[in-house]
Design a protein around this motif. Structure first.
Motif, PDB file in Angstrom:
ATOM      1  N   SER A 140      -4.205  -1.989  -3.242  1.00 42.87           N
ATOM      2  CA  SER A 140      -3.344  -2.707  -4.185  1.00 42.87           C
ATOM      3  C   SER A 140      -3.584  -2.248  -5.618  1.00 42.87           C
ATOM      4  N   THR A 141      -4.841  -2.073  -5.991  1.00 35.69           N
ATOM      5  CA  THR A 141      -5.160  -1.620  -7.347  1.00 35.69           C
ATOM      6  C   THR A 141      -4.604  -0.230  -7.602  1.00 35.69           C
ATOM      7  N   ALA A 142      -4.786   0.663  -6.634  1.00 40.79           N
ATOM      8  CA  ALA A 142      -4.281   2.031  -6.789  1.00 40.79           C
ATOM      9  C   ALA A 142      -2.760   2.040  -6.922  1.00 40.79           C
ATOM     10  N   ASP A 143      -2.098   1.171  -6.180  1.00 39.50           N
ATOM     11  CA  ASP A 143      -0.641   1.080  -6.287  1.00 39.50           C
ATOM     12  C   ASP A 143      -0.224   0.684  -7.704  1.00 39.50           C
ATOM     13  N   GLN A 144      -1.002  -0.218  -8.310  1.00 41.18           N
ATOM     14  CA  GLN A 144      -0.692  -0.639  -9.680  1.00 41.18           C
ATOM     15  C   GLN A 144      -0.808   0.526 -10.668  1.00 41.18           C
ATOM     16  N   TYR A 145      -1.709   1.449 -10.372  1.00 40.47           N
ATOM     17  CA  TYR A 145      -1.877   2.622 -11.225  1.00 40.47           C
ATOM     18  C   TYR A 145      -0.941   3.765 -10.831  1.00 40.47           C
ATOM     19  N   GLY A 146      -0.101   3.521  -9.831  1.00 40.44           N
ATOM     20  CA  GLY A 146       0.821   4.547  -9.394  1.00 40.44           C
ATOM     21  C   GLY A 146       0.166   5.663  -8.609  1.00 40.44           C
ATOM     22  N   VAL A 147      -0.965   5.352  -7.958  1.00 40.04           N
ATOM     23  CA  VAL A 147      -1.708   6.354  -7.192  1.00 40.04           C
ATOM     24  C   VAL A 147      -1.860   5.854  -5.752  1.00 40.04           C
ATOM     25  N   PRO A 148      -0.920   6.155  -4.870  1.00 42.22           N
ATOM     26  CA  PRO A 148      -1.015   5.662  -3.488  1.00 42.22           C
ATOM     27  C   PRO A 148      -2.189   6.293  -2.749  1.00 42.22           C
ATOM     28  N   LEU A 149      -3.028   5.456  -2.161  1.00 39.93           N
ATOM     29  CA  LEU A 149      -4.184   5.930  -1.406  1.00 39.93           C
ATOM     30  C   LEU A 149      -3.819   5.929   0.081  1.00 39.93           C
ATOM     31  N   LYS A 150      -3.234   7.028   0.546  1.00 43.97           N
ATOM     32  CA  LYS A 150      -2.714   7.085   1.905  1.00 43.97           C
ATOM     33  C   LYS A 150      -3.818   6.989   2.953  1.00 43.97           C
ATOM     34  N   ILE A 151      -4.949   7.603   2.680  1.00 45.41           N
ATOM     35  CA  ILE A 151      -6.046   7.563   3.656  1.00 45.41           C
ATOM     36  C   ILE A 151      -6.574   6.150   3.804  1.00 45.41           C
ATOM     37  N   VAL A 152      -6.838   5.480   2.689  1.00 46.78           N
ATOM     38  CA  VAL A 152      -7.385   4.126   2.761  1.00 46.78           C
ATOM     39  C   VAL A 152      -6.376   3.166   3.391  1.00 46.78           C
ATOM     40  N   ARG A 153      -5.111   3.333   3.073  1.00 48.50           N
ATOM     41  CA  ARG A 153      -4.089   2.486   3.684  1.00 48.50           C
ATOM     42  C   ARG A 153      -4.095   2.666   5.209  1.00 48.50           C
ATOM     43  N   SER A 154      -4.253   3.899   5.658  1.00 47.39           N
ATOM     44  CA  SER A 154      -4.303   4.159   7.098  1.00 47.39           C
ATOM     45  C   SER A 154      -5.542   3.535   7.727  1.00 47.39           C
ATOM     46  N   VAL A 155      -6.651   3.560   7.000  1.00 43.92           N
ATOM     47  CA  VAL A 155      -7.883   2.945   7.495  1.00 43.92           C
ATOM     48  C   VAL A 155      -7.663   1.459   7.757  1.00 43.92           C
ATOM     49  N   VAL A 156      -7.008   0.782   6.829  1.00 42.82           N
ATOM     50  CA  VAL A 156      -6.716  -0.645   6.987  1.00 42.82           C
ATOM     51  C   VAL A 156      -5.833  -0.878   8.207  1.00 42.82           C
ATOM     52  N   GLU A 157      -4.792  -0.067   8.353  1.00 46.25           N
ATOM     53  CA  GLU A 157      -3.866  -0.226   9.474  1.00 46.25           C
ATOM     54  C   GLU A 157      -4.555   0.034  10.811  1.00 46.25           C
ATOM     55  N   VAL A 158      -5.371   1.083  10.872  1.00 46.19           N
ATOM     56  CA  VAL A 158      -6.092   1.405  12.104  1.00 46.19           C
ATOM     57  C   VAL A 158      -7.010   0.257  12.498  1.00 46.19           C
ATOM     58  N   ASN A 159      -7.678  -0.340  11.520  1.00 47.14           N
ATOM     59  CA  ASN A 159      -8.618  -1.413  11.830  1.00 47.14           C
ATOM     60  C   ASN A 159      -7.897  -2.656  12.355  1.00 47.14           C
ATOM     61  N   GLU A 160      -6.759  -2.982  11.774  1.00 45.65           N
ATOM     62  CA  GLU A 160      -6.009  -4.144  12.251  1.00 45.65           C
ATOM     63  C   GLU A 160      -5.510  -3.910  13.672  1.00 45.65           C
ATOM     64  N   GLU A 161      -5.028  -2.720  13.940  1.00 46.40           N
ATOM     65  CA  GLU A 161      -4.553  -2.394  15.284  1.00 46.40           C
ATOM     66  C   GLU A 161      -5.711  -2.384  16.283  1.00 46.40           C
ATOM     67  N   ARG A 162      -6.885  -1.997  15.802  1.00 47.54           N
ATOM     68  CA  ARG A 162      -8.048  -1.888  16.680  1.00 47.54           C
ATOM     69  C   ARG A 162      -8.393  -3.220  17.330  1.00 47.54           C
TER      70      ARG A 162
END
Length: 435
Positions: free
Chosen positions: A273-295
């Motif tokens: 969320s913080t990175a999005d506010q700075y206009g810097v999408p963190l694709k790897i970290v976002r994927s980490v969150v998604e993988v963990n929820e699916e796990r």
């Protein structure tokens, strides 16, 4: 040095107690009068090995006190540590800073002489600057400095991590702040602990980056475990094979049901969320969150599959409820997703946890909790290991099998991967055990 710690949660209580063990005079402050009263009677609000005896020793020595009176606690204090919660904000996953700024507002009204205000709470980059701006509206510049001093404490090993850390990170913007923190951590200098001094923004990013990187290792090895199952490989041997590479390291490469706890889930979401506010999408970290929820959802499906594809009317014994061993912390534990999913599929759950039952009873409905592990297994159709407590590592498998109706063992921590449970009459399912 006299210091004040605002917040007696996990970080505040451990940090304040360890600072007093260093020889500093510490007062831990909390608005919850019942918690303060309990601490004065050496009743800990959390389970952390060795914490109660460390608290008792320093209270007896007169170095550690507990209070609800912030004004009195701050008299003559050279530093104030903010150690309140920063939970995920509803809706956007950003860190909720309301408790941080409430503490800042109140503390500002009691600052008389120069005081270093230190954020120990995990806060997004730029928070220190916001705190300084707010204090500048309330106090003359010569009365305060603001520093960032993130914590890197593992639940279950927090005292060791504080007393013998890999490093200490201090984000400062003045010589005065540098000198105060250097004096506070002077005992660690004697042990040649690396003390990293940087600016506040860098210190704030270090904390989030460290947690996100460790969470990434967990999600990575969990995805590799799925490949191992499909391809006939063994994830434990894969972990060993890559972990022996010094550039990678073996820690956090243990396949399981996903990460939980008070840090990784909220910190990875907040970093995105913080990175999005700075206009810097963190694709790897976002994927980490998604993988963990699916796990977590996938692990419930794994249990159901091991039970023949249907758990309706079946009794399932669950060992371990907390997100990791040696803590009573249930926050975002995989059990909070896996157990309700099994219940929705028609299973009846009997569970045991050495320290987490009291918290689990508040969060899990229609679960029968037991005081010891074997009683959970009576007439059970399946046994599921969710948390790798030491006392589960050497179960009497012959006894367990005799108690159970059916010999299904789903080991979501791979603690019996090498023990040949099939010799004891079990049908074994582990994680990433395709070989």
């Amino acid at each position: 040095m006299k210091i004040t710690v605002i917040g007696t949660g996990y970080v505040g209580l451990v940090s304040g107690t360890c600072f007093s063990e260093f020889g500093h005079e510490v007062t831990c402050v909390d608005k919850d009068a019942s918690k303060i009263k309990a601490l004065e009677n050496n009743i800990m609000p959390i389970y952390e090995p060795g914490l109660d005896s460390l608290v008792a020793r320093n209270v007896e020595a007169g170095r550690l006190n507990f209070s609800t009176d912030l004004k009195t606690a701050m008299q003559d204090a050279k530093a104030i540590f903010i150690a309140v919660g920063t939970p995920s904000r509803r809706g956007d996953g950003h860190a909720d800073l309301q408790y941080v700024f409430a503490a800042i507002e109140e503390a500002a009204s009691y600052i008389e002489d120069y005081t270093l205000v230190v954020t120990k709470s995990t806060v997004p980059v730029g928070t220190g600057a916001r705190i300084k701006a707010r204090l500048s509206e309330l106090l003359p510049a010569e009365k305060f400095d603001v520093a960032s001093n993130p914590e890197f404490l593992r639940e279950g090993a927090a005292i060791e991590d504080f007393m013998r850390p890999d490093r200490v990170v201090c984000g400062v913007d003045s010589e005065r702040a540098h000198d105060v923190l250097r004096e506070l951590y002077r005992p660690l200098y004697l042990n040649e602990t690396p003390i990293v001094f940087t600016n506040r923004e860098t210190a704030e990013v270090i904390k989030y980056a460290a947690n996100a990187f460790l969470a990434t290792k967990i999600s990575f090895i969990n995805e590799i475990a799925d490949l191992c199952e499909a391809a006939g490989a063994d994830v434990q041997e894969v972990s060993k094979g890559i972990g022996l590479d010094n550039r990678i390291g073996s820690k956090f490469l243990h396949a399981g049901p996903g990460y939980g706890g008070s840090c990784f889930p909220k910190d990875t979401r907040a970093l995105v969320s913080t990175a999005d506010q700075y206009g810097v999408p963190l694709k790897i970290v976002r994927s980490v969150v998604e993988v963990n929820e699916e796990r977590k959802r996938a692990m419930a499906a794994k249990v159901i599959k091991a039970c023949g594809g249907d758990v309706a009317g079946k009794r399932i014994a669950v060992l371990g409820l907390t997100f990791k061993p040696n803590t009573d912390d249930m926050r975002e534990s995989p059990s909070l997703d896996i157990i309700p999913t099994l219940q929705e599929a028609g299973a009846t759950i009997h569970a045991h946890d050495p320290k987490g039952t009291e918290e689990a009873e508040k969060l899990l409905k229609d679960v029968t909790f037991h005081n010891e592990p074997y009683s959970t297994m009576q007439d059970a159709d399946a046994l599921v290991i969710l948390t790798e407590w030491n006392q589960y590592r050497a179960l009497d498998l012959d006894r367990a099998r005799k108690l159970m109706k059916d010999g299904i063992l789903v080991d979501l921590r791979n603690i019996y991967a090498k023990a040949s449970p099939d010799k004891h009459g079990f049908t074994y399912t582990g994680i990433g055990r395709g070989a």
